[in-house]
Write a protein that holds these residues in place. Structure first.
Motif, PDB file in Angstrom:
ATOM      1  N   ASP A  54     -54.324  14.100 -23.389  1.00  0.00           N
ATOM      2  CA  ASP A  54     -53.761  15.447 -23.303  1.00  0.00           C
ATOM      3  C   ASP A  54     -54.202  16.352 -24.445  1.00  0.00           C
ATOM      4  OD1 ASP A  54     -52.371  14.080 -25.244  1.00  0.00           O
ATOM      5  OD2 ASP A  54     -50.391  14.728 -24.594  1.00  0.00           O
ATOM      6  N   ARG A  55     -54.857  15.799 -25.457  1.00  0.00           N
ATOM      7  CA  ARG A  55     -55.349  16.599 -26.571  1.00  0.00           C
ATOM      8  C   ARG A  55     -56.872  16.751 -26.548  1.00  0.00           C
ATOM      9  NH1 ARG A  55     -51.609  15.603 -31.857  1.00  0.00           N
ATOM     10  NH2 ARG A  55     -49.604  15.786 -30.783  1.00  0.00           N
ATOM     11  N   GLY A  56     -57.478  16.289 -25.469  1.00  0.00           N
ATOM     12  CA  GLY A  56     -58.916  16.427 -25.345  1.00  0.00           C
ATOM     13  C   GLY A  56     -59.723  15.364 -26.052  1.00  0.00           C
ATOM     14  N   THR A  57     -59.074  14.275 -26.474  1.00  0.00           N
ATOM     15  CA  THR A  57     -59.765  13.188 -27.159  1.00  0.00           C
ATOM     16  C   THR A  57     -60.271  12.174 -26.140  1.00  0.00           C
ATOM     17  OG1 THR A  57     -58.335  13.444 -29.090  1.00  0.00           O
ATOM     18  CG2 THR A  57     -59.545  11.375 -28.894  1.00  0.00           C
ATOM     19  N   ALA A  58     -61.517  11.757 -26.285  1.00  0.00           N
ATOM     20  CA  ALA A  58     -62.076  10.762 -25.370  1.00  0.00           C
ATOM     21  C   ALA A  58     -61.337   9.441 -25.518  1.00  0.00           C
ATOM     22  CB  ALA A  58     -63.560  10.566 -25.652  1.00  0.00           C
ATOM     23  N   THR A  59     -60.854   8.917 -24.408  1.00  0.00           N
ATOM     24  CA  THR A  59     -60.122   7.653 -24.471  1.00  0.00           C
ATOM     25  C   THR A  59     -61.032   6.497 -24.875  1.00  0.00           C
ATOM     26  OG1 THR A  59     -60.449   7.290 -22.094  1.00  0.00           O
ATOM     27  CG2 THR A  59     -58.437   8.429 -22.779  1.00  0.00           C
ATOM     28  N   TYR A  60     -62.340   6.642 -24.647  1.00  0.00           N
ATOM     29  CA  TYR A  60     -63.287   5.606 -25.085  1.00  0.00           C
ATOM     30  C   TYR A  60     -63.223   5.470 -26.601  1.00  0.00           C
ATOM     31  CZ  TYR A  60     -67.406   2.657 -24.323  1.00  0.00           C
ATOM     32  OH  TYR A  60     -68.260   1.593 -24.233  1.00  0.00           O
ATOM     33  N   ARG A 339     -49.533   9.450 -34.772  1.00  0.00           N
ATOM     34  CA  ARG A 339     -50.457  10.490 -35.204  1.00  0.00           C
ATOM     35  C   ARG A 339     -49.899  11.159 -36.464  1.00  0.00           C
ATOM     36  NH1 ARG A 339     -50.539  12.317 -29.300  1.00  0.00           N
ATOM     37  NH2 ARG A 339     -52.565  11.712 -28.448  1.00  0.00           N
ATOM     38  N   PRO A 340     -50.740  11.874 -37.203  1.00  0.00           N
ATOM     39  CA  PRO A 340     -50.260  12.532 -38.421  1.00  0.00           C
ATOM     40  C   PRO A 340     -49.124  13.523 -38.189  1.00  0.00           C
ATOM     41  CG  PRO A 340     -52.651  12.431 -38.424  1.00  0.00           C
ATOM     42  CD  PRO A 340     -52.206  11.969 -37.070  1.00  0.00           C
ATOM     43  N   ASP A 341     -49.069  14.154 -36.992  1.00  0.00           N
ATOM     44  CA  ASP A 341     -48.029  15.151 -36.734  1.00  0.00           C
ATOM     45  C   ASP A 341     -46.719  14.549 -36.245  1.00  0.00           C
ATOM     46  OD1 ASP A 341     -48.608  14.378 -34.157  1.00  0.00           O
ATOM     47  OD2 ASP A 341     -49.291  16.340 -33.469  1.00  0.00           O
ATOM     48  N   GLY A 342     -46.635  13.228 -36.220  1.00  0.00           N
ATOM     49  CA  GLY A 342     -45.404  12.569 -35.793  1.00  0.00           C
ATOM     50  C   GLY A 342     -45.386  12.159 -34.340  1.00  0.00           C
ATOM     51  N   SER A 343     -46.321  12.641 -33.537  1.00  0.00           N
ATOM     52  CA  SER A 343     -46.427  12.191 -32.155  1.00  0.00           C
ATOM     53  C   SER A 343     -47.116  10.828 -32.125  1.00  0.00           C
ATOM     54  CB  SER A 343     -47.200  13.207 -31.317  1.00  0.00           C
ATOM     55  OG  SER A 343     -48.541  13.303 -31.767  1.00  0.00           O
ATOM     56  N   THR A 344     -47.288  10.284 -30.947  1.00  0.00           N
ATOM     57  CA  THR A 344     -47.921   8.967 -30.826  1.00  0.00           C
ATOM     58  C   THR A 344     -48.952   8.973 -29.715  1.00  0.00           C
ATOM     59  OG1 THR A 344     -46.228   8.152 -29.277  1.00  0.00           O
ATOM     60  CG2 THR A 344     -45.864   7.748 -31.646  1.00  0.00           C
ATOM     61  N   VAL A 345     -49.853   7.998 -29.776  1.00  0.00           N
ATOM     62  CA  VAL A 345     -50.797   7.748 -28.694  1.00  0.00           C
ATOM     63  C   VAL A 345     -50.581   6.313 -28.226  1.00  0.00           C
ATOM     64  CG1 VAL A 345     -52.621   7.075 -30.332  1.00  0.00           C
ATOM     65  CG2 VAL A 345     -53.226   7.734 -27.993  1.00  0.00           C
ATOM     66  N   ARG A 346     -50.576   6.112 -26.917  1.00  0.00           N
ATOM     67  CA  ARG A 346     -50.344   4.789 -26.341  1.00  0.00           C
ATOM     68  C   ARG A 346     -51.681   4.062 -26.214  1.00  0.00           C
ATOM     69  NH1 ARG A 346     -46.023   3.599 -23.123  1.00  0.00           N
ATOM     70  NH2 ARG A 346     -47.380   2.939 -21.397  1.00  0.00           N
ATOM     71  N   LEU A 347     -51.767   2.859 -26.800  1.00  0.00           N
ATOM     72  CA  LEU A 347     -52.996   2.087 -26.784  1.00  0.00           C
ATOM     73  C   LEU A 347     -52.689   0.632 -26.450  1.00  0.00           C
ATOM     74  CD1 LEU A 347     -54.739   3.525 -29.975  1.00  0.00           C
ATOM     75  CD2 LEU A 347     -55.347   3.990 -27.597  1.00  0.00           C
ATOM     76  N   PRO A 348     -53.685  -0.139 -25.968  1.00  0.00           N
ATOM     77  CA  PRO A 348     -53.454  -1.565 -25.705  1.00  0.00           C
ATOM     78  C   PRO A 348     -53.126  -2.319 -26.992  1.00  0.00           C
ATOM     79  CG  PRO A 348     -55.453  -0.808 -24.620  1.00  0.00           C
ATOM     80  CD  PRO A 348     -55.035   0.292 -25.545  1.00  0.00           C
ATOM     81  N   ARG A 349     -52.235  -3.269 -26.878  1.00  0.00           N
ATOM     82  CA  ARG A 349     -51.833  -4.077 -28.030  1.00  0.00           C
ATOM     83  C   ARG A 349     -52.937  -5.049 -28.425  1.00  0.00           C
ATOM     84  NH1 ARG A 349     -47.170  -5.590 -30.427  1.00  0.00           N
ATOM     85  NH2 ARG A 349     -45.930  -4.393 -28.925  1.00  0.00           N
ATOM     86  N   ASN A 350     -53.070  -5.290 -29.725  1.00  0.00           N
ATOM     87  CA  ASN A 350     -53.926  -6.370 -30.199  1.00  0.00           C
ATOM     88  C   ASN A 350     -53.354  -7.690 -29.676  1.00  0.00           C
ATOM     89  OD1 ASN A 350     -55.012  -8.490 -31.942  1.00  0.00           O
ATOM     90  ND2 ASN A 350     -55.748  -6.856 -33.260  1.00  0.00           N
ATOM     91  N   PRO A 351     -54.163  -8.557 -29.043  1.00  0.00           N
ATOM     92  CA  PRO A 351     -53.616  -9.765 -28.425  1.00  0.00           C
ATOM     93  C   PRO A 351     -53.296 -10.890 -29.395  1.00  0.00           C
ATOM     94  CG  PRO A 351     -55.980  -9.729 -28.132  1.00  0.00           C
ATOM     95  CD  PRO A 351     -55.612  -8.426 -28.793  1.00  0.00           C
ATOM     96  N   ILE A 352     -53.665 -10.742 -30.678  1.00  0.00           N
ATOM     97  CA  ILE A 352     -53.453 -11.823 -31.647  1.00  0.00           C
ATOM     98  C   ILE A 352     -52.006 -11.816 -32.127  1.00  0.00           C
ATOM     99  CG2 ILE A 352     -54.140 -12.768 -33.881  1.00  0.00           C
ATOM    100  CD1 ILE A 352     -56.859 -11.376 -33.461  1.00  0.00           C
ATOM    101  N   GLY A 353     -51.340 -12.950 -32.028  1.00  0.00           N
ATOM    102  CA  GLY A 353     -49.986 -13.076 -32.548  1.00  0.00           C
ATOM    103  C   GLY A 353     -49.986 -13.922 -33.816  1.00  0.00           C
ATOM    104  N   LEU A 354     -49.492 -13.379 -34.897  1.00  0.00           N
ATOM    105  CA  LEU A 354     -49.358 -14.105 -36.165  1.00  0.00           C
ATOM    106  C   LEU A 354     -47.895 -14.052 -36.589  1.00  0.00           C
ATOM    107  CD1 LEU A 354     -52.493 -12.758 -38.110  1.00  0.00           C
ATOM    108  CD2 LEU A 354     -52.242 -14.982 -36.994  1.00  0.00           C
ATOM    109  N   SER A 355     -47.317 -15.202 -36.879  1.00  0.00           N
ATOM    110  CA  SER A 355     -45.881 -15.238 -37.149  1.00  0.00           C
ATOM    111  C   SER A 355     -45.503 -14.595 -38.471  1.00  0.00           C
ATOM    112  CB  SER A 355     -45.377 -16.690 -37.109  1.00  0.00           C
ATOM    113  OG  SER A 355     -46.027 -17.474 -38.101  1.00  0.00           O
TER     114      SER A 355
END
Length: 373
Positions: A54-60, A339-355
């Protein structure tokens, strides 16, 4: 909570996918990554769209650049080049994926930098190595073709197919990450850094695993088999009364359970199908039997029933359906990255789990670099 790699400083000269994927993996684990970009245009993937958010940033670009800071440096400018050299000499890790020889000509090669900082781990990612293939362009599609992956992907008799994502780049990024971590372990034990080299073609050949060893160990060059498996049956996509069903039957117990669900117990006793080797030999006859039985019910019903008796089965999800499944299984596949302005971007989670030191999501992919310093 502490991070696994919070004491590491990485200077990342890489662009597009393999290198940025590796440095994002390390950044998720706490490393401070400074991404060096061209002033104005930046990383090539900033312009690779649609889709854009929505901000014109390439999702790639977003997919491989979270948790990084960006610095615009023109490496053809003497002052900017000097800045880049100072940063690289002070780093724990340098990552680059220029064509072989470019970094040396800029005075940013591994020998010069490690002369100034013997503890430096220097990772170089190329398409085809530093030898006779040094001048070949390292694009994922090209490597999928030259590296044999397209030859074994697609329907028999049909045209070769690429995989639906830049898989070779991703695999190369993972190999680079492993190499960097191995070199850092050695550095911590000895005080000496080293050069890490990975290339796309070698990464693909290693990732062909059983298909590659079929050639290296038995002289068999694999061929396209559609959704079938060369060594297991039934392991394929099959039609039902409604929709397609994936069956991934990996042993004889699972096959007997499958026959029980299909009310076709005699198939499990048939000498043509009693063992996996026999089923592979007679795969066409087996497929005909299974298709006839599966015509009685829709794919989703078969999948539920078969899963209940521990037979690997499922329907073909689209990407949205895959994320819904992961959510339903409690895997929390999406993270909200600030994001710096307090909003967020939704991205896939890193699959590595470390306790003790799990991945963290500190910052969204950086904004485009300025036009000039």
């Amino acid at each position: 909570m502490s991070s696994a790699l919070g004491d590491l400083r990485i200077v990342d000269f890489s662009r597009v996918l393999a290198g940025p994927f590796a440095t994002m993996m390390l950044a998720d684990l706490g490393a401070v990554v400074t991404k060096i970009e061209r002033p104005g245009s930046g990383d090539d993937t900033r312009g690779w769209g649609p889709p854009f958010d929505d901000r014109g940033t390439a999702t790639y670009f977003q997919s491989v650049n979270r948790n990084k800071e960006s610095l615009a440096l023109d490496l053809t400018d003497a002052a900017d080049l000097a800045t880049a050299r100072r940063l690289a000499e002070a780093a724990d890790v340098v990552v680059e994926n220029f064509r072989p020889g470019v970094m040396d000509r800029l005075g940013l090669g591994d020998e010069r930098l490690r002369a100034a900082n013997p503890r430096l781990v220097y990772c170089s990612i190329t398409g085809f190595g530093r030898g006779a293939g040094a001048d070949l362009p390292g694009y994922d599609l090209l490597v999928q073709a030259l590296g044999g992956l397209m030859h074994i992907t697609g329907e028999p008799g049909g045209e070769p197919q690429k995989v639906g994502v830049a898989l070779v780049d991703v695999l190369t990024g993972l190999f680079a990450t492993v190499g960097i971590l191995g070199a850092l372990r050695h550095r911590d034990a000895t005080g000496q850094g080293q050069r890490v080299e990975v290339n796309l073609l070698s990464s693909l050949l290693a990732a062909l695993v059983n298909q590659a060893s079929a050639f290296t160990s038995a002289g068999v060059s694999p061929r396209r088999m559609g959704n079938r498996h060369p060594s297991i049956a039934p392991y394929e996509l099959l039609p039902t009364a409604e929709g397609d069903l994936v069956l991934a039957v990996g042993n004889d117990r699972q096959f007997r359970a499958l026959c029980g669900v299909l009310d076709a117990d005699p198939l499990a006793e048939d000498p043509r199908f009693a063992t996996n080797t026999a089923r592979v030999t007679h795969r066409e006859a087996l497929r005909a039997e299974l298709v006839a039985q599966l015509a009685a019910r829709p794919a989703d019903e078969w999948a539920k029933t078969l899963t209940s008796v521990r037979v690997p089965a499922g329907v073909v999800n689209d990407v949205a359906g895959a994320f819904r499944l992961a959510e339903a299984l409690g895997l929390a596949p999406v993270v909200e990255v600030p994001r710096p302005d307090g909003s967020t971007v939704r991205l896939p989670r890193n699959p590595i789990g470390l306790s003790a030191t799990p991945p963290a999501y500190r910052s969204a992919p950086p904004a485009p670099p300025p036009l000039s310093r």
